[in-house]
Design an enzyme around this catalytic site. Structure first.
Site, short mmCIF file in Angstrom:
data_model
loop_
_atom_site.label_atom_id
_atom_site.label_comp_id
_atom_site.label_asym_id
_atom_site.label_seq_id
_atom_site.Cartn_x
_atom_site.Cartn_y
_atom_site.Cartn_z
N ASP A 31 65.95 31.76 -16.99
CA ASP A 31 64.70 32.23 -17.58
C ASP A 31 65.03 32.78 -18.97
O ASP A 31 66.19 33.09 -19.26
CB ASP A 31 64.10 33.31 -16.68
CG ASP A 31 62.84 33.90 -17.25
OD1 ASP A 31 61.98 33.13 -17.70
OD2 ASP A 31 62.73 35.14 -17.27
N ASP A 49 62.80 35.41 -21.23
CA ASP A 49 62.52 36.84 -21.38
C ASP A 49 62.93 37.61 -20.13
O ASP A 49 62.55 37.26 -19.02
CB ASP A 49 61.03 37.05 -21.66
CG ASP A 49 60.56 36.28 -22.88
OD1 ASP A 49 61.36 36.15 -23.83
OD2 ASP A 49 59.42 35.79 -22.88
N GLN A 92 55.49 29.75 -21.24
CA GLN A 92 55.01 30.26 -22.52
C GLN A 92 53.49 30.14 -22.60
O GLN A 92 52.94 29.31 -23.35
CB GLN A 92 55.70 29.53 -23.67
CG GLN A 92 57.15 29.89 -23.83
CD GLN A 92 57.36 31.38 -24.12
OE1 GLN A 92 56.63 31.97 -24.92
NE2 GLN A 92 58.33 31.99 -23.44
N HIS A 149 51.20 25.91 -20.57
CA HIS A 149 49.92 26.03 -19.88
C HIS A 149 49.67 27.43 -19.32
O HIS A 149 50.61 28.24 -19.20
CB HIS A 149 49.85 25.02 -18.73
CG HIS A 149 50.15 23.61 -19.15
ND1 HIS A 149 51.30 22.96 -18.76
CD2 HIS A 149 49.46 22.76 -19.95
CE1 HIS A 149 51.30 21.74 -19.29
NE2 HIS A 149 50.19 21.60 -20.02
N ASP A 179 64.62 36.99 -13.66
CA ASP A 179 64.29 38.39 -13.36
C ASP A 179 62.97 38.53 -12.63
O ASP A 179 62.55 39.64 -12.33
CB ASP A 179 64.25 39.21 -14.65
CG ASP A 179 63.08 38.81 -15.55
OD1 ASP A 179 62.96 37.60 -15.85
OD2 ASP A 179 62.29 39.69 -15.94
#
Length: 630
Positions: A254, A256, A298, A337, A383
């Site tokens: 991942d 962020d 995103q 999306h 996370d």
């Protein structure tokens, strides 16, 4: 025809003279044979039997070694420069002798790439030139390339760079050219360089310059240090692991909260911040030959807060930051999306329920297909529970980090295979820790194939859950279904725990035994509901029921596993996990820091438990069939 290749072999090898003396750079030895011979063998293997060597310095030695090429079942011709014309100038001189489309390689580069796949891509793209690109670990002294989302090369930044470039796509010095396009932009007899002169002219003239991005092994060998590194890589099997001949192992990450700081929706490259350990962790994956692939939701694009071009600039910044730390990603996949409408400025066409938004597997599926990835040997690190669910759906092993959200999004009731405090710990576990643990456990597991219940005890943060998961993996590949159950789910509510009352008093072990006994004795398949413990909130919740067959193995892990006499009486096998106390304290500190707790209060709690918990737990090792060190 696709059987012709030009190899630029005119270099002196000034930076190699201390090692190679007067011999030309193409004859520099690599594992006992010239680097140019490695390229000739590669070309012959893929059917490129007509080789034109573009030579200058000590061309006599090159001819003396290779002759007409019959030894390698190829036809070698020579172009000898009297005065150096640069890489592009030398190539122009031989254009009349080249096929309409042909390959170009550099004689100071070690290459292990499927040349036929590259050539086919060039033809399918109907390109004037196709440039092999890859991220690398030294972008600061490499020719950097800017590519648009369609794979068109829009800019070349030759080394040295006049300005700071936010990119880590590097010209790998391997090309397929259309002969006619070169003729239109460059005259014969003119000194010119491919990267500095020919490519910029092709771009400005509107030629179709396409990128071919691959994780396959390509390394420049222009210095003694790099030759030594390539030799080590070959002996370690790195080119083979990255080749198209095998399915590759990968770690999906991942963005962020895993690679970068969790700062909410990032819409500007200036706001992107790497975690301090991200570059070093990814660099370890690069060196080990495991692909590092970022998969990121995103929704800011669907919300209208960021364009795909803007996201590309953010990801260029991400790649640049990693490159500054000697690391690179092999791919970045994003989902633009979002299923929910109602945002001002939103892009309605992107407001859909898609197959790529995590926890769906679409991004991972695309990467698996694009990069020839072996799912069973690959991992997902994230996370959020959506990361873990996406990994599970995709058939990957999963690690939940205690950075970012640390699983506190709680969108999905799902357990990761492993918990780790940070990215470095996760990567170290994948590359080293898991293998070390498995080597200690494999004989023990082999002797425990006919057991029903295995107890796994040890001090807090000793590595019990990791040992249990490794055991489950070994049982499962050996044909026995195994289920890991954690005792921590039976911890009493925080307000009911009395510090100093002893470890057994902190658990509802009566309720645990009441739930477990019928399962152990059952001769039928049963559905078991079991609580799981969330470290950050210090509370338990019920996981989705799991189906346990009468022949399945249950691995029960937790601090008091070997301390309760009732559990010991019904268990067939017992394991105790020991740990270096210094390492254990580091893990405890990282755990509590991830919860945002005050470390002064934490150390008071740790000190208290050293007295009332540790002696009893350590003493319970006497009941174990095996004691190992994590």
């Amino acid at each position: 025809m696709r059987n012709q290749v030009a190899i630029l072999a005119g270099g002196m090898g000034t930076r190699l003279k201390a090692r190679t003396g007067d011999i030309p750079k193409p004859l520099a030895p690599l594992l006992g044979i010239p680097v140019l011979e490695h390229l000739v063998i590669l070309c012959a293997h893929h059917g490129y039997k007509k080789i034109m060597l573009l030579t200058h310095y000590r061309h006599d030695l090159i001819y003396q070694y290779f002759g007409d090429g019959h030894k390698w079942d190829v036809e070698i011709s020579y172009s000898i420069e009297k005065e150096p014309l640069g890489t592009a100038g030398a190539l122009c001189e031989v254009l009349p002798m080249m096929n309409e489309n042909f390959l170009v390689l550099y004689a100071d580069t070690y290459v292990d790439i499927n040349l036929n796949s590259l050539f086919t891509a060039h033809l399918n793209l109907n390109a004037d030139a196709t440039v092999v690109l890859h991220p690398n670990d030294h972008p600061h002294d490499s020719d950097l390339v800017k590519v648009n989302p369609d794979g068109d090369i829009v800019a070349i930044y030759p080394y040295p760079h006049a300005i700071e470039i936010s990119s880590n796509l590097v010209n790998a010095a391997l090309y397929v050219f259309n002969r006619e396009c070169i003729k239109t932009v460059l005259r014969r007899g003119v000194k010119a360089d491919l990267a500095k002169d020919l490519f910029p002219r092709m771009i400005s003239s509107g030629c179709k310059l396409k990128s071919y991005i691959t994780p396959e092994y390509i390394k420049d060998m222009g210095t003694p240090v790099r030759i030594d590194q390539v030799e080590r890589d070959i002996l370690d099997g790195l080119p083979e692991r990255l080749s198209s001949r095998v399915l590759r192992e990968a770690v999906f990450l991942d963005r962020d909260g895993t690679l970068t700081q969790e700062l909410g929706y990032v819409t500007n490259p200036k706001n992107l911040e790497l975690y301090a350990d991200s570059s070093e962790a990814i660099r370890k994956l690069n060196k080990a030959g495991m692909l590092a692939v970022c998969v990121t939701n995103q929704p800011v694009i669907a919300r209208g807060e960021l364009t795909e071009h803007g996201l590309n600039e953010i990801h260029n910044k991400l790649n640049s930051l990693l490159g500054q730390g000697g690391a690179y990603l092999d791919g970045i996949y994003f989902c633009p999306h979002h299923p929910d409408s109602g945002f001002s400025g939103e892009v309605k066409s992107l407001k859909i329920n898609c197959s790529c938004r995590k926890p769906n597997a679409g991004m991972i599926d695309r990467a698996v297909a694009d990069l020839s990835i072996e799912r069973s040997q690959s991992w997902m690190i994230g996370d959020m529970t959506s990361d873990i669910k996406a990994g599970k759906i995709s058939g990957l092993k999963t690690i939940l980090l205690q950075t970012g959200y640390a699983g506190e999004d709680r969108k999905y009731k799902i357990q990761p295979d492993y918990f780790m405090p940070d990215l470095t710990s996760a990567v170290n576990w994948i590359l080293e820790g898991r293998k070390k643990m498995a080597s200690q456990l494999i004989s023990f597991v082999s002797e425990s194939m006919n057991t029903r219940l295995v107890l796994i005890g040890g001090l807090a943060r000793a590595g019990k859950s990791c040992a249990a998961m490794v055991m489950a993996e070994i049982f499962n590949v050996s044909g026995r279904n195994a289920h890991v159950l954690s005792i921590d789910g039976w911890l009493k509510p925080v307000e009911s725990r009395i510090e100093g009352a002893g470890v057994l008093d902190r658990y509802n072990l009566d309720d645990l035994c009441e739930r477990l006994y019928p399962i152990i004795k059952s001769k039928k398949r049963v559905s078991l509901e079991w609580p799981i413990y969330d470290r950050k909130s210090r509370s338990s919740c019920w996981m989705d029921p799991i189906s346990i067959g009468p022949q399945d193995i249950i691995l029960l892990e937790g601090v008091p596993a070997l301390m309760d006499v009732r559990l010991r009486e019904i268990a067939d096998t017992k394991l105790f996990i020991n740990v270096d106390m210094g390492e254990r304290l580091k893990r405890i500190e990282a755990d509590y820091k991830s919860r945002g707790e005050c470390m002064e209060a934490v150390w008071d709690r740790i000190t208290s438990r050293e007295g009332d918990e540790n002696p009893g737990v350590i003493d319970s090792a006497q009941y174990a069939s095996l004691v190992i060190v994590s």
